[in-house]
Design a protein around this motif. Structure first.
Motif, short mmCIF file in Angstrom:
data_model
loop_
_atom_site.label_atom_id
_atom_site.label_comp_id
_atom_site.label_asym_id
_atom_site.label_seq_id
_atom_site.Cartn_x
_atom_site.Cartn_y
_atom_site.Cartn_z
N LYS A 1 0.86 -1.12 -0.06
CA LYS A 1 0.09 -0.06 -0.30
C LYS A 1 1.06 1.36 -0.08
O LYS A 1 0.46 2.34 -0.58
N ALA A 2 1.98 1.21 0.64
CA ALA A 2 2.95 2.36 0.82
C ALA A 2 3.61 2.62 -0.77
O ALA A 2 3.54 3.71 -1.22
N GLU A 3 3.82 1.38 -1.24
CA GLU A 3 4.44 1.61 -2.64
C GLU A 3 3.38 2.12 -3.67
O GLU A 3 3.86 2.73 -4.53
N ALA A 4 2.04 1.62 -3.66
CA ALA A 4 1.07 1.94 -4.62
C ALA A 4 0.96 3.53 -4.41
O ALA A 4 0.69 4.15 -5.46
N LEU A 5 0.87 3.98 -3.01
CA LEU A 5 0.85 5.50 -2.68
C LEU A 5 1.96 6.37 -3.27
O LEU A 5 1.57 7.36 -4.02
N VAL A 6 3.13 5.67 -3.07
CA VAL A 6 4.22 6.59 -3.77
C VAL A 6 4.12 6.48 -5.29
O VAL A 6 4.49 7.35 -5.77
N GLY A 7 3.60 5.40 -5.95
CA GLY A 7 3.58 5.49 -7.27
C GLY A 7 2.36 6.60 -7.92
O GLY A 7 2.67 7.06 -8.70
N ARG A 8 1.26 6.52 -7.15
CA ARG A 8 0.43 7.67 -7.45
C ARG A 8 0.75 8.99 -7.23
O ARG A 8 0.70 9.78 -8.09
#
Ligand code: NAP
Length: 271
Positions: free
Chosen positions: A169-176
């Protein structure tokens, strides 16, 4: 917050709500009552305790309630509300969560996300901290943390660390965030607390006495500004530790107070 006299409910009173699970800790009914009183609006915002499995049924029912103006969604419903709205603002879509919903006259539900704006306004007004050019650490990747992260990015921070239990979830947020702010320096290094000007708890850790710490308190230092999104308790273990070290601190309630009028406007209760 003052103890305003209770609003007299009549057949003309417009109804608004806050949806949460659990519900006992919410502060919005009393804070919104002050807004309605200040603007002379005949309305009341009531707490609705709904579990995740009942959310879609409740929202569908509220579409049929003609004297219902809208609602605030909080833990754990903000991400799910994105898919239950008939329309959402670009901000809500970017963040992946909705915290305020207007019920249109035809029953359509239109969602937005105001947590991040509230957080940054509170940061500037309560602690005097200007995020532009600063390094910020956000613990969490849920609704509040995503909103805070996007608002900090929009405010021009030079670096943003997103630290979350569920690393995906942290990585997905960083991606966005990278998509919306291509030049921004980003990381998911949870151990890097010391290397930031601003440290924020955007998780729900600290609401219950038995909770683990949301981040390593021993890495805090006096020059940092430390903020918590949690409103109850007023002084979380993180804020107590930060205050003892000599950090400037920001409690959770100002984040809500600074967005409450924006919520009333989005729901159409005030102009
Ligand atoms: N002051 C305000 O105006 C305001 C506004 C919004 C929210 N809040 C507060 O902010 C807090 C978070 O709300 P939210 O809407 O973001 O909730 P949410 O979407 O459910 O996200 C919860 C976050 O906490 C983390 N978390 C929960 N339990 C954990 C545990 N046992 N160990 C490690 N991490 C854990 C989750 O990590 P995982 O992703 O790994 O599950 C996630 O990052 C709540 O206390 C809420 O009341 C305050």
């Amino acid at each position: 917050m003052t103890d305003a006299p209770a609003h007299r409910i009549t057949g003309k009173t417009r109804i608004y709500g806050i949806l949460a699970d659990p519900i006992h800790h919410v502060k919005t009914p009393e804070v919104m009552a002050e807004v309605f009183a200040r603007h002379g609006v005949d309305a009341v915002l009531i707490p609705f305790h709904v579990k995740p499995e009942g959310l879609a049924t409740l929202v569908s029912g509220l579409k049929a309630m003609e004297n219902f103006g809208g609602f605030i969604a909080t833990v754990p419903h903000k991400p799910a509300m994105l898919g239950l709205c008939d329309g959402v603002t670009e901000e809500a879509r970017n963040i992946g969560a909705v915290n305020c919903v207007r019920r249109e006259a035809d029953g359509r539900m239109v969602g937005t996300m105001l947590d991040g704006i509230g957080f940054v306004v509170a940061l500037r007004t309560v602690t005097g901290f200007e995020p532009a050019g600063k390094r910020a650490y956000v613990a969490g990747a849920g609704g509040a943390a995503c909103a805070i992260a996007f608002a900090l990015a929009d405010s021009g921070v030079s670096h943003l660390t997103i630290a979350n239990r569920t690393i995906d979830k942290a990585e997905a947020l960083v991606g966005r965030l990278r998509q919306a702010h291509p030049g921004l320096s980003l990381s998911t290094d949870a151990a890097s607390v010391a290397d930031h000007d601003l440290v924020v708890n955007g998780t729900s850790l600290g609401m219950k006495e038995a909770d683990a710490p949301p981040l390593d308190f021993s890495r805090l230092s006096a020059g940092q500004v430390v903020a918590d999104a949690i409103m109850d308790p007023v002084m979380t273990p993180l804020l107590k530790a930060a205050e003892a070290i000599g950090c400037r601190i920001q409690r959770g309630l100002p984040m809500l107070q600074c967005q409450i009028e924006l919520m009333a406007k989005h729901m159409g209760a005030i102009a």
